[in-house]
Design a protein around this motif. Sequence first.
Motif, PDB file in Angstrom:
ATOM      1  N   UNK A  77       0.787  -1.225   0.000  1.00 13.79           N
ATOM      2  CA  UNK A  77       0.000   0.000   0.000  1.00 13.79           C
ATOM      3  C   UNK A  77       0.820   1.277   0.000  1.00 13.79           C
ATOM      4  N   UNK A  78       2.134   1.152   0.127  1.00  9.14           N
ATOM      5  CA  UNK A  78       2.987   2.347   0.117  1.00  9.14           C
ATOM      6  C   UNK A  78       2.970   2.994  -1.255  1.00  9.14           C
ATOM      7  N   UNK A  79       3.248   4.275  -1.260  1.00 10.49           N
ATOM      8  CA  UNK A  79       3.413   5.027  -2.500  1.00 10.49           C
ATOM      9  C   UNK A  79       4.903   5.094  -2.777  1.00 10.49           C
ATOM     10  N   UNK A  80       5.280   4.869  -4.019  1.00  7.62           N
ATOM     11  CA  UNK A  80       6.703   4.931  -4.378  1.00  7.62           C
ATOM     12  C   UNK A  80       7.009   6.303  -4.956  1.00  7.62           C
ATOM     13  N   UNK A  81       7.879   7.041  -4.284  1.00  8.79           N
ATOM     14  CA  UNK A  81       8.303   8.349  -4.765  1.00  8.79           C
ATOM     15  C   UNK A  81       9.740   8.584  -4.290  1.00  8.79           C
ATOM     16  N   UNK A  82      10.714   8.282  -5.151  1.00  8.80           N
ATOM     17  CA  UNK A  82      12.106   8.500  -4.765  1.00  8.80           C
ATOM     18  C   UNK A  82      12.347   9.948  -4.329  1.00  8.80           C
ATOM     19  N   UNK A  83      13.209  10.117  -3.361  1.00 11.73           N
ATOM     20  CA  UNK A  83      13.480  11.435  -2.785  1.00 11.73           C
ATOM     21  C   UNK A  83      13.778  12.489  -3.841  1.00 11.73           C
ATOM     22  N   UNK A  84      14.579  12.147  -4.832  1.00 10.36           N
ATOM     23  CA  UNK A  84      14.955  13.123  -5.862  1.00 10.36           C
ATOM     24  C   UNK A  84      13.756  13.644  -6.647  1.00 10.36           C
ATOM     25  N   UNK A  85      12.664  12.878  -6.688  1.00  6.52           N
ATOM     26  CA  UNK A  85      11.481  13.278  -7.460  1.00  6.52           C
ATOM     27  C   UNK A  85      10.430  14.013  -6.624  1.00  6.52           C
ATOM     28  N   UNK A  86      10.627  14.082  -5.321  1.00  5.45           N
ATOM     29  CA  UNK A  86       9.631  14.723  -4.454  1.00  5.45           C
ATOM     30  C   UNK A  86       9.344  16.167  -4.862  1.00  5.45           C
ATOM     31  N   UNK A  87      10.347  17.011  -5.094  1.00  2.00           N
ATOM     32  CA  UNK A  87      10.033  18.409  -5.432  1.00  2.00           C
ATOM     33  C   UNK A  87       9.139  18.580  -6.658  1.00  2.00           C
ATOM     34  N   UNK A  88       9.306  17.723  -7.647  1.00  2.00           N
ATOM     35  CA  UNK A  88       8.520  17.888  -8.871  1.00  2.00           C
ATOM     36  C   UNK A  88       7.234  17.068  -8.912  1.00  2.00           C
ATOM     37  N   UNK A  89       7.097  16.017  -8.078  1.00  2.00           N
ATOM     38  CA  UNK A  89       5.932  15.148  -8.199  1.00  2.00           C
ATOM     39  C   UNK A  89       5.038  15.060  -6.960  1.00  2.00           C
ATOM     40  N   UNK A  90       5.515  15.429  -5.805  1.00  2.00           N
ATOM     41  CA  UNK A  90       4.755  15.214  -4.567  1.00  2.00           C
ATOM     42  C   UNK A  90       3.384  15.881  -4.590  1.00  2.00           C
ATOM     43  N   UNK A  91       3.333  17.115  -5.058  1.00  2.39           N
ATOM     44  CA  UNK A  91       2.062  17.830  -5.005  1.00  2.39           C
ATOM     45  C   UNK A  91       1.017  17.255  -5.963  1.00  2.39           C
ATOM     46  N   UNK A  92       1.442  16.519  -6.996  1.00  4.78           N
ATOM     47  CA  UNK A  92       0.491  15.861  -7.896  1.00  4.78           C
ATOM     48  C   UNK A  92       0.039  14.506  -7.340  1.00  4.78           C
ATOM     49  N   UNK A  93       0.893  13.857  -6.548  1.00  7.80           N
ATOM     50  CA  UNK A  93       0.602  12.509  -6.056  1.00  7.80           C
ATOM     51  C   UNK A  93      -0.003  12.450  -4.655  1.00  7.80           C
ATOM     52  N   UNK A  94       0.270  13.455  -3.843  1.00  4.91           N
ATOM     53  CA  UNK A  94      -0.105  13.413  -2.438  1.00  4.91           C
ATOM     54  C   UNK A  94      -1.055  14.539  -2.078  1.00  4.91           C
ATOM     55  N   UNK A  95      -1.866  14.299  -1.058  1.00  7.81           N
ATOM     56  CA  UNK A  95      -2.808  15.289  -0.547  1.00  7.81           C
ATOM     57  C   UNK A  95      -2.196  15.914   0.707  1.00  7.81           C
ATOM     58  N   UNK A  96      -2.038  17.227   0.711  1.00  9.78           N
ATOM     59  CA  UNK A  96      -1.395  17.903   1.847  1.00  9.78           C
ATOM     60  C   UNK A  96      -2.191  17.788   3.140  1.00  9.78           C
ATOM     61  N   UNK A  97      -3.447  17.393   3.074  1.00 12.48           N
ATOM     62  CA  UNK A  97      -4.235  17.247   4.303  1.00 12.48           C
ATOM     63  C   UNK A  97      -4.022  15.884   4.963  1.00 12.48           C
ATOM     64  N   UNK A  98      -3.289  14.994   4.302  1.00 15.27           N
ATOM     65  CA  UNK A  98      -3.054  13.649   4.834  1.00 15.27           C
ATOM     66  C   UNK A  98      -1.582  13.519   5.242  1.00 15.27           C
ATOM     67  N   UNK A  99      -1.311  13.240   6.519  1.00 13.03           N
ATOM     68  CA  UNK A  99       0.084  13.063   6.941  1.00 13.03           C
ATOM     69  C   UNK A  99       0.759  11.932   6.166  1.00 13.03           C
ATOM     70  N   UNK A 100       2.067  12.088   5.970  1.00 11.10           N
ATOM     71  CA  UNK A 100       2.868  11.120   5.225  1.00 11.10           C
ATOM     72  C   UNK A 100       3.909  10.524   6.164  1.00 11.10           C
ATOM     73  N   UNK A 101       4.070   9.206   6.100  1.00  7.19           N
ATOM     74  CA  UNK A 101       5.118   8.502   6.853  1.00  7.19           C
ATOM     75  C   UNK A 101       6.129   8.006   5.835  1.00  7.19           C
ATOM     76  N   UNK A 102       7.359   8.511   5.925  1.00  2.00           N
ATOM     77  CA  UNK A 102       8.398   8.143   4.970  1.00  2.00           C
ATOM     78  C   UNK A 102       9.246   6.999   5.500  1.00  2.00           C
ATOM     79  N   UNK A 103       9.767   6.198   4.575  1.00  3.58           N
ATOM     80  CA  UNK A 103      10.779   5.214   4.953  1.00  3.58           C
ATOM     81  C   UNK A 103      11.751   5.014   3.811  1.00  3.58           C
ATOM     82  N   UNK A 104      12.918   4.500   4.172  1.00  5.34           N
ATOM     83  CA  UNK A 104      13.955   4.151   3.218  1.00  5.34           C
ATOM     84  C   UNK A 104      14.450   2.759   3.627  1.00  5.34           C
TER      85      UNK A 104
END
Length: 168
Positions: A77-104
């Motif tokens: 159920x995790x979302x795959x978004x490599x760290x390097x792509x977060x600045x350009x893709x996070x706002x299209x993939x994620x909802x800012x009203x929902x907390x995110x738990x990151x892992x590596x």
Amino acid sequence: MTATTEAGVTGTSTAVNPVLRIAPASPAAAAAYFGASLAFHADVSDVAAALAAGGDPGFLVLDSRSTESWDQGHVPGAIHLPTALIPEQAEQLLDKSVPVVTYCWGPGCNGATRAALALAELGFQVKEMLGGFEYWAREGFEFETWEGRERRTADPLTAPLDAAHCGC
């Protein structure tokens, strides 16, 4: 503190206990620090329990590793978004009203920290999952690979073998 030397002479020791070389913080400072730490971190057992409870856990899990690492195994159920792509893709993939738990990968990797920082800088609420994918697998939780689902026997050094949780 008194000590006996190799020659059998008793005297005052100037050696400082390495644990207390720097004095512990005051109880108030310790409470503030540890309280803040819990606002920034979640452990794999808590994440797994929240996901297993069914329904909406109230957060998203984000795997910040490479595609090759994701294919090797990831939290279901995790979302795959490599760290390097977060600045350009996070706002299209994620909802800012929902907390995110990151892992590596695991505790020896700060990739989840870098991903959490990138998300926080974009305005997301975020926590880092302590232990990362390594401890997810070592604690015996099911994970997905490019071949399907897997589960390993829990490592007795990371998870209780005869109980539902560690009791902490």
